[in-house]
Design a protein around this motif. Structure first.
Motif, mmCIF file in Angstrom:
data_model
loop_
_atom_site.group_PDB
_atom_site.id
_atom_site.type_symbol
_atom_site.label_atom_id
_atom_site.label_comp_id
_atom_site.label_asym_id
_atom_site.label_seq_id
_atom_site.Cartn_x
_atom_site.Cartn_y
_atom_site.Cartn_z
ATOM 1 N N GLU A 134 0.826 -1.207 0.000
ATOM 2 C CA GLU A 134 0.000 0.000 0.000
ATOM 3 C C GLU A 134 0.862 1.260 0.000
ATOM 4 N N TYR A 137 2.375 1.974 -3.338
ATOM 5 C CA TYR A 137 1.395 2.562 -4.263
ATOM 6 C C TYR A 137 1.237 4.066 -4.013
ATOM 7 N N GLU A 232 -0.136 -0.460 -11.712
ATOM 8 C CA GLU A 232 -0.971 -1.498 -12.306
ATOM 9 C C GLU A 232 -1.012 -2.734 -11.413
ATOM 10 N N GLY A 233 -2.196 -3.216 -11.168
ATOM 11 C CA GLY A 233 -2.372 -4.422 -10.361
ATOM 12 C C GLY A 233 -2.650 -4.145 -8.899
ATOM 13 N N PHE A 234 -2.483 -2.887 -8.466
ATOM 14 C CA PHE A 234 -2.765 -2.585 -7.064
ATOM 15 C C PHE A 234 -4.261 -2.617 -6.810
ATOM 16 N N SER A 235 -4.644 -3.209 -5.683
ATOM 17 C CA SER A 235 -6.053 -3.284 -5.308
ATOM 18 C C SER A 235 -6.151 -3.212 -3.795
ATOM 19 N N ASN A 236 -7.179 -2.522 -3.323
ATOM 20 C CA ASN A 236 -7.366 -2.380 -1.888
ATOM 21 C C ASN A 236 -8.859 -2.424 -1.577
ATOM 22 N N LYS A 238 -10.987 -4.874 -2.314
ATOM 23 C CA LYS A 238 -11.765 -5.723 -3.218
ATOM 24 C C LYS A 238 -11.908 -7.108 -2.641
#
Length: 239
Positions: A134, A137, A232-236, A238
């Motif tokens: 995190e 990012y 790209e590809g970061f997710s929080n 979900k």
């Protein structure tokens, strides 16, 4: 009537405790005066332990020519501050206790000092792998804003945020305490003098000349061992 004649800081601290807390169980003088780093605008940091106090508090005074910052605790309340500082990685209270010069002690200060010393040596709560991702990012996001900014006024403040984020990242991934304001540089020096020099030099060059390259290289240097920039590809959040 306020007495604006500045007395010796240690005499001032003792007079203040004798006047306001004559029955306290313990008292310490901490801060820049104790460290030999005081300036014309420095204040006196006093930590007081009152056995019968129901809740801790902070209060400011001006006496004997000094600004005085007072931190008052009972024999339990300081522990919650130690825990909070551990969680946020800013050891304000433990540092004051460890460096503090004893003004009064009914036999409790040595144990509290030892507790604070052990906490400082332990270091802050370790970042999880998820937290590091995190932070990569958000650091990347601020770096992109910095690189793309063509407005000098906006760039000044983006650089300030970027400096805080990169200092936090390098210190936390290395399990070191962080700070804010002047303590950013002090914390970095405590970690690595050479890195602290490079950090200051990079941002100093930007503020003087608007040249961004050293700042960009510094951030990439910090991020590289952890996978570099991240978008790209970061997710929080979900599922």
């Amino acid at each position: 009537m306020v007495d604006d004649k500045k007395l010796d800081p240690f005499d001032t601290a003792q007079l203040f405790i004798n006047k306001h807390f004559p029955h306290c169980q313990g008292a310490l003088l901490a801060g820049s005066v104790v460290r030999g780093e005081s300036t014309e605008t420095s204040d006196l940091d006093l930590v007081v332990f009152e056995k019968n106090l129901s809740i801790s508090y902070r209060e400011s005074f001006f006496e004997y020519g000094w600004r005085i910052e007072l931190f008052v605790h009972n024999q339990i309340s300081y522990k919650s501050y130690f825990l909070s500082d551990y969680e946020r990685a800013r050891p304000s209270m433990p540092q004051m206790v460890v460096e503090g010069v004893i003004l009064k002690d009914d036999g409790m200060i040595s144990a509290i000092k030892e507790e604070a010393r052990k906490l400082l040596e332990k270091g802050p709560k370790e970042w999880s792998a998820k937290t590091i991702v995190e932070k990569r990012y958000f650091l990347t996001d601020s770096l992109d804003d910095f690189i793309g900014c063509n407005d000098r006024a906006e760039g000044i403040f983006i650089a300030g945020i970027l400096a805080e984020l990169v200092s936090e990242f390098v210190l936390r991934v290395n399990k070191r305490w962080i700070g804010n304001s002047k303590w950013i540089v002090r914390s970095l020096k405590a970690y690595d003098v050479e890195f602290a020099h490079d950090f200051v030099s990079a941002f100093d060059e930007y503020y003087k000349t608007s040249e961004k390259l050293k700042v960009v290289q510094l951030v990439d240097r910090v991020l590289e061992p952890y996978g570099g920039r991240l978008f790209e590809g970061f997710s929080n959040g979900k599922e």
